[in-house]
Each structure stands twice: as structure tokens, then as C-alpha cells.
Design an enzyme around this catalytic site. Structure first.
Site, PDB file in Angstrom:
ATOM      1  N   ASP A  22       0.855  -1.185   0.000  1.00 23.54           N
ATOM      2  CA  ASP A  22       0.000   0.000   0.000  1.00 23.54           C
ATOM      3  C   ASP A  22       0.891   1.235   0.000  1.00 23.54           C
ATOM      4  OD1 ASP A  22      -2.206   1.562   0.043  1.00 23.54           O
ATOM      5  OD2 ASP A  22      -2.830   1.072   2.079  1.00 23.54           O
ATOM      6  N   THR A 160     -13.444  -0.433  -3.704  1.00 31.71           N
ATOM      7  CA  THR A 160     -12.823  -0.012  -2.455  1.00 31.71           C
ATOM      8  C   THR A 160     -13.836   0.682  -1.552  1.00 31.71           C
ATOM      9  OG1 THR A 160     -10.894   1.167  -1.583  1.00 31.71           O
ATOM     10  CG2 THR A 160     -12.047   2.199  -3.418  1.00 31.71           C
TER      11      THR A 160
END
Length: 325
Positions: A22, A160
Site C-alpha cells: 500500500d 474499495t
């Protein structure tokens, strides 16, 4: 001595879960060698402020100017910069990179589809096949419907800002490639509401949410990938070992790399298929009602879209700043 005990927890995790970085910072991707990577405007802004990446912003500005469309200049510059970072990351990983559609389009199905197609076009102009890209879209009803259209065109999507079971089920029914349930943000909400400072990993509401989604997908043979995201601590990651994918920040990757205790598998498809679960049928009315009934998911989805939008606005201001230097 069991060989797994000589491996770091990160290496043990990689044996049962695809680890995703990430981060938009190339050096960190090189260090932790993840399978996939994901970016967002905040990560791109942070990385682009470093001298070694500043040239990518300059290139994006020049390219956007060359398009001769002043009205779409900023959209073009942001999309080009996002794709440029994605291309650099793809040189370092064997898998896919997630690239985000403008969060301000989260309630506009058609505009989301157009923007996603544009991102894929920009990648393909750089010689990157669409199979290596995940288009990141917020898990609103409109976002899920956009994802359904895009998936039918061979454009794979990462839905998401997913906080509820009903969002996940709707994504699976739409044939979405991957969903990203936000573990840490779910925990944040419950801590605030309950006044508790912490939860044991096996009682963590974010962990329990991902386990429920994972079990449902495996029970009913949905191919949609579950990628836990937004972790607050190592315990959450360890409690989801065995999940399809986990996207992890560099700080937590570093913690995992520095520990060598055994890491047992927590999730498995075999166990999920034996679970006593009822199948849920979803249409728009039921989706909106069940999401509305989930205060945490409703609040965190709205907040997440606002935060993603603010991050994009910061990136746009940074691009503006570069133009006047």
C-alpha cells in the site's frame, strides 16, 4: 526445527496470501517485493514530492498541455500522473497495480465508466495490458454498476471503501474482480462508539467483517478476490492470514519482516465451504436499505469518499503549484 519458524512473518504470510504494498514509493516496493501494489492520490502526492519522482509530475503537466483541452487539463494531468506511477510500479512487481478513479464521480455510473476507460487507454498506450491493471472505484451502488459494465469489457476492478456485507455481496453478484474491505476504519468507528481503546484481534470488528465476506465468497464459489485493507496493527493482519490478498503499509510490512514467530493460517476455503451461511439476493432497493441500516458502513463510506476527494484536491493543488514554478 520447523523451517517456517526461521522465516519472517512476512515470508510466512506470502506463502498463504498475496501481499500487496500500500504505497506509491518505488524504493519501498523494491524492499518488500510484494506481488501487487496499489496507489491513491495521497500516496502519489507524497511520493511525487520526493526529488527522484518530481520528473513524473513535470511529464504529466507537459502531456496534459499537449492535449489542447483546457477544460479537461487537470483531469488529464492527474490521470497521466497516476498512470505514470502505475507503470513504474509495474516494472517492480509481477502482478497488478490498482489505479483510482476520481472519487468525486462515486455517484455517477457513466462518468466513472468513461474515466476508467480513459485510464486503461493511457496504460495501453504505454504498452501495459489491461490484465495488469485494477481500476479502483468506491463501493457505492453506482460504482458497483460501473464495475459490472467495465468487467464485461475485460477491465478489471477493485471496489474499495467497502465496509459492509451487503456491499461485498453486491460486488460478487456483479462479477467484480476484487473487493477491498477496510479493516482499520471499521475498527476506528467501533472504538469511537464503544469508548474502548482496543479489541483482541479475534474480536476486532474489521477482522470479523472480512472473515464473513471471505467465508461467503468461498461458500458460494464467487471468484471475486477478497483483499483486506487499512490495517491498524499486526494482530489484524495475523488474524486474516490466508485471506486471498492483504494490502499492507510499509510500516506494518517492516514489522512483519522483523518478526519470526510461527504464523498460523486463520482463513481457508475448505473451512469456509463447511460454514452454515444463507445466500443473499440483492437488488438496488435492498442494497440501499441494508446499507442505510448499517450506520458504521454508511458513515465510513461517506467519510471515505470525502477523504479520497480531499486527497485528490491536494494533488491537483500540487500540480497547480508546479505549473507556476
Amino acid at each position: 526445527m520447523d523451517q517456517t519458524t526461521t522465516l519472517s512473518k512476512l515470508d510466512q504470510l506470502k506463502r498463504m496470501t498475496v501481499v500487496v504494498a500500500d504505497t506509491g514509493e518505488f524504493e519501498l516496493v523494491k524492499q518488500y517485493t510484494p506481488e501487487d501494489a496499489t496507489t491513491n492520490p495521497s500516496l502519489i502526492l507524497k511520493a511525487s514530492q520526493q526529488p527522484q519522482y518530481a520528473g513524473l509530475t513535470d511529464q504529466a503537466i507537459r502531456w496534459a498541455r499537449a492535449q489542447g483541452d483546457q477544460e479537461r487539463f487537470m483531469d488529464n494531468a492527474v490521470d497521466k500522473l497516476s498512470v505514470s506511477f502505475g507503470c513504474e510500479l509495474l516494472k517492480l512487481i509481477p502482478g497488478r497495480v490498482s489505479t483510482e478513479v476520481d472519487a468525486r464521480l462515486s455517484f455517477d455510473r457513466d462518468a466513472t465508466i468513461r474515466r476508467a476507460r480513459r485510464l486503461i487507454e493511457l496504460y495501453e498506450q504505454q504498452g501495459i495490458a489491461r490484465e495488469r491493471i485494477l481500476i479502483k472505484i468506491a463501493s457505492t451502488w453506482e460504482g458497483i454498476r460501473a464495475g459490472e459494465v467495465l468487467e464485461a469489457e475485460g477491465i478489471h476492478c477493485n471496489l474499495t471503501l467497502l465496509f459492509s456485507f451487503v456491499q461485498a455481496v453486491a460486488c460478487a453478484a456483479a462479477g467484480i474482480t476484487l473487493v477491498s474491505p477496510f479493516v482499520g476504519r471499521i475498527l476506528d468507528w467501533h472504538k469511537q462508539q464503544s469508548g474502548r481503546d482496543s479489541y483482541p484481534a479475534n474480536e476486532d470488528p474489521g477482522v470479523l467483517s472480512v472473515r464473513r465476506i471471505y467465508d461467503y465468497f468461498k461458500k458460494f464459489d464467487h471468484p471475486t478476490i477478497v483483499m483486506g485493507a487499512s490495517f491498524r496493527n499486526l494482530g489484524e493482519i495475523e488474524a486474516l492470514a490466508g485471506c486471498d490478498r492483504l494490502t499492507i503499509s510499509p510500516a506494518l510490512l517492516n514489522e512483519l519482516a522483523g518478526q519470526h514467530d510461527p504464523l498460523p493460517r486463520a482463513l481457508s476455503a475448505e473451512h469456509a465451504r463447511q460454514a452454515d451461511i444463507e445466500q443473499l439476493e440483492i437488488d438496488e432497493t435492498r442494497f440501499r436499505w441494508l446499507l442505510n441500516e448499517d450506520a458504521m458502513a454508511t458513515e465510513k463510506l461517506a467519510e471515505g469518499i470525502r477523504l479520497f476527494s480531499r486527497d485528490l484536491e491536494k494533488l491537483e493543488r500540487a500540480i497547480d503549484g508546479k505549473m507556476v514554478e
